[in-house]
Design a protein around this motif. Sequence first.
Motif, short mmCIF file in Angstrom:
data_model
loop_
_atom_site.label_atom_id
_atom_site.label_comp_id
_atom_site.label_asym_id
_atom_site.label_seq_id
_atom_site.Cartn_x
_atom_site.Cartn_y
_atom_site.Cartn_z
N TRP A 130 -0.11 -31.20 -3.04
CA TRP A 130 1.08 -31.88 -3.55
C TRP A 130 0.92 -31.92 -5.07
CZ3 TRP A 130 -1.58 -32.83 0.75
CH2 TRP A 130 -0.88 -33.13 1.93
N ASP A 132 3.52 -33.08 -7.44
CA ASP A 132 4.12 -34.21 -8.12
C ASP A 132 4.83 -35.06 -7.09
OD1 ASP A 132 7.19 -33.71 -8.24
OD2 ASP A 132 6.24 -31.80 -8.70
N THR A 133 5.03 -36.31 -7.43
CA THR A 133 5.56 -37.27 -6.48
C THR A 133 6.94 -36.91 -5.97
OG1 THR A 133 6.21 -38.54 -8.38
CG2 THR A 133 4.26 -39.28 -7.22
N LYS A 136 8.85 -33.51 -1.82
CA LYS A 136 8.64 -34.08 -0.50
C LYS A 136 7.84 -33.13 0.38
CE LYS A 136 12.88 -34.70 -0.32
NZ LYS A 136 14.23 -34.71 0.21
N VAL B 20 -2.28 -44.91 -4.61
CA VAL B 20 -2.02 -43.82 -3.68
C VAL B 20 -3.30 -43.46 -2.92
CG1 VAL B 20 -1.26 -41.43 -3.43
CG2 VAL B 20 -0.16 -42.92 -5.11
N ARG B 33 -6.61 -34.14 9.06
CA ARG B 33 -5.60 -33.85 8.02
C ARG B 33 -5.42 -35.06 7.14
NH1 ARG B 33 0.02 -33.04 9.97
NH2 ARG B 33 0.47 -32.57 7.79
N ARG B 35 -2.97 -36.75 3.69
CA ARG B 35 -1.79 -36.64 2.82
C ARG B 35 -1.71 -37.90 1.96
NH1 ARG B 35 -2.44 -37.75 7.69
NH2 ARG B 35 -1.09 -36.19 8.61
N MET B 37 -0.33 -41.19 0.30
CA MET B 37 0.56 -42.25 0.79
C MET B 37 0.53 -43.41 -0.20
SD MET B 37 1.89 -41.46 3.84
CE MET B 37 2.11 -42.90 4.89
N ALA B 38 1.73 -43.92 -0.52
CA ALA B 38 1.86 -45.02 -1.47
C ALA B 38 1.61 -46.36 -0.77
CB ALA B 38 3.26 -45.00 -2.08
N PHE B 51 5.03 -47.06 4.21
CA PHE B 51 6.27 -46.56 4.84
C PHE B 51 6.03 -45.16 5.39
CE2 PHE B 51 8.21 -49.96 2.47
CZ PHE B 51 9.31 -50.31 3.25
N THR B 52 6.73 -44.86 6.46
CA THR B 52 6.63 -43.51 7.05
C THR B 52 7.94 -43.15 7.73
OG1 THR B 52 5.34 -42.10 8.54
CG2 THR B 52 5.77 -44.33 9.31
N ASN B 53 8.11 -41.86 8.00
CA ASN B 53 9.16 -41.42 8.90
C ASN B 53 8.58 -41.53 10.31
OD1 ASN B 53 10.56 -39.55 10.70
ND2 ASN B 53 11.63 -38.84 8.87
N SER B 56 7.22 -38.19 11.98
CA SER B 56 6.39 -37.29 11.16
C SER B 56 5.11 -36.90 11.90
CB SER B 56 6.04 -38.00 9.86
OG SER B 56 5.31 -39.17 10.14
N GLY B 57 4.49 -35.87 11.38
CA GLY B 57 3.22 -35.39 11.94
C GLY B 57 2.18 -36.49 12.03
N LEU B 104 10.02 -45.35 -3.62
CA LEU B 104 9.90 -44.64 -2.35
C LEU B 104 11.07 -43.69 -2.08
CD1 LEU B 104 8.67 -47.73 -0.36
CD2 LEU B 104 7.34 -45.64 -0.64
N TRP B 107 10.61 -39.96 -1.31
CA TRP B 107 10.35 -39.44 0.05
C TRP B 107 11.39 -39.89 1.05
CZ3 TRP B 107 6.68 -42.19 -2.82
CH2 TRP B 107 5.92 -41.35 -3.64
C1 LIG Z 1 2.12 -39.60 -4.56
C2 LIG Z 1 2.69 -39.41 -3.19
C3 LIG Z 1 2.97 -40.54 -2.41
C4 LIG Z 1 3.53 -40.40 -1.14
N1 LIG Z 1 3.79 -41.53 -0.41
C5 LIG Z 1 4.31 -41.41 0.84
C6 LIG Z 1 4.57 -42.57 1.64
O1 LIG Z 1 4.37 -43.71 1.20
N2 LIG Z 1 5.05 -42.40 2.89
C7 LIG Z 1 5.28 -41.16 3.41
O2 LIG Z 1 5.68 -41.06 4.57
N3 LIG Z 1 5.06 -40.03 2.68
C8 LIG Z 1 4.56 -40.13 1.41
N4 LIG Z 1 4.32 -38.99 0.67
C9 LIG Z 1 4.55 -37.68 1.31
C10 LIG Z 1 3.37 -37.40 2.23
O3 LIG Z 1 2.22 -37.10 1.47
C11 LIG Z 1 3.63 -36.28 3.24
O4 LIG Z 1 3.95 -35.08 2.61
C12 LIG Z 1 4.70 -36.63 4.23
O5 LIG Z 1 4.64 -37.99 4.60
C13 LIG Z 1 4.60 -35.81 5.52
O6 LIG Z 1 3.32 -35.99 6.07
P1 LIG Z 1 2.95 -35.58 7.57
O7 LIG Z 1 3.73 -34.36 7.92
O8 LIG Z 1 1.49 -35.32 7.54
O9 LIG Z 1 3.28 -36.72 8.45
C14 LIG Z 1 3.80 -39.10 -0.62
C15 LIG Z 1 3.52 -37.98 -1.40
C16 LIG Z 1 2.99 -38.12 -2.68
C17 LIG Z 1 2.72 -36.90 -3.51
#
Ligand SMILES: Cc1cc2nc3c(=O)[nH]c(=O)nc-3n(C[C@H](O)[C@H](O)[C@H](O)COP(=O)(O)O)c2cc1C
Lengths: 143, 143
Positions: A130, A132-133, A136, B20, B33, B35, B37-38, B51-53, B56-57, B104, B107
């Motif tokens: 990833w 930048d923030t 997505k 993060v 895996r 990723r 997350m904030a 927060f999440t979808n 999501s994976g 947020l 995303w």
């Molecule tokens: C700095 C940063 C913060 C993020 N924060 C969140 C978050 O709080 N919640 C979220 O669902 N995805 C967040 N994302 C996106 C996730 O890293 C990820 O791409 C997305 O949730 C899908 O993940 P998954 O397919 O593994 O479930 C963030 C990405 C970045 C670069």
Amino acid sequence: MERQLSSVEKLKEKIEEIKVAMMVTVEPNGALRSRPMATRLLDAEGNLWFFTNEFSGKVNEIMNDHDVNLSYSHPDKQKYVSISGKANLIVDKEKMKQLWNPILKAWFPDGLEDPNLALLKVRIIHGEYWDDTASKVSQFVKI
Amino acid sequence: MERQLSSVEKLKEKIEEIKVAMMVTVEPNGALRSRPMATRLLDAEGNLWFFTNEFSGKVNEIMNDHDVNLSYSHPDKQKYVSISGKANLIVDKEKMKQLWNPILKAWFPDGLEDPNLALLKVRIIHGEYWDDTASKVSQFVKI
Ligand SMILES: Cc1cc2nc3c(=O)[nH]c(=O)nc-3n(C[C@H](O)[C@H](O)[C@H](O)COP(=O)(O)O)c2cc1C
């Protein structure tokens, strides 16, 4: 082969300025633990190399389950990398000599003389990053 | 109780400037895996909220295995935190309203209107941190 090399190079660029990975291993009860690890090399075959004590917790955990995750993250630069791989313990004096760096004395004061010094070789199975923030969607590095 | 609260506070101080986390989950085939997350909240009971979808994976992975690792790392400041916990999906409109932050939107562009928006609550089981590379021994936060 072309594609393979360029993936490694792309990954190299991403992790170069971070260097310290959090290495996650699986405990026998399923809990996930991580600890900072200084990356010593990303080789052309897509393996990441680290120094370890042969009798450390992480080596025990890896013997039980080879799956590891390496995350390289740098919040200020908004750079995040996730690597899924398989770790193996390697005891190879030549390779250790080649990869040794005095900075490692912080964790291995006896350096290459330490009889418990060993290497962890992580074969990369899958990588994502990833930049930048705002993005997505994560991008892929498949080695 | 005293001890519990002070552990949470200590941890809060450690992760505050990082925010993060790399959240590591276990795939059905055992691969790990992660990723970025904030982090939205560390509550007084020692739970971390994100927060999440809902589809999501990572949510799929957590349904299959609740174990997660959260690593907070800041290479420039030589700060590293590892948290082992159990994650659960929570759908609670009130809590979401309370924890929402416009940042947020990157995303979740539909914000609180997004019908798939949900929370991940990670119960902290165990935490460790490293403050500088010279310290070989990590310190513990047990909540
Ligand atoms: C700095 C940063 C913060 C993020 N924060 C969140 C978050 O709080 N919640 C979220 O669902 N995805 C967040 N994302 C996106 C996730 O890293 C990820 O791409 C997305 O949730 C899908 O993940 P998954 O397919 O593994 O479930 C963030 C990405 C970045 C670069």
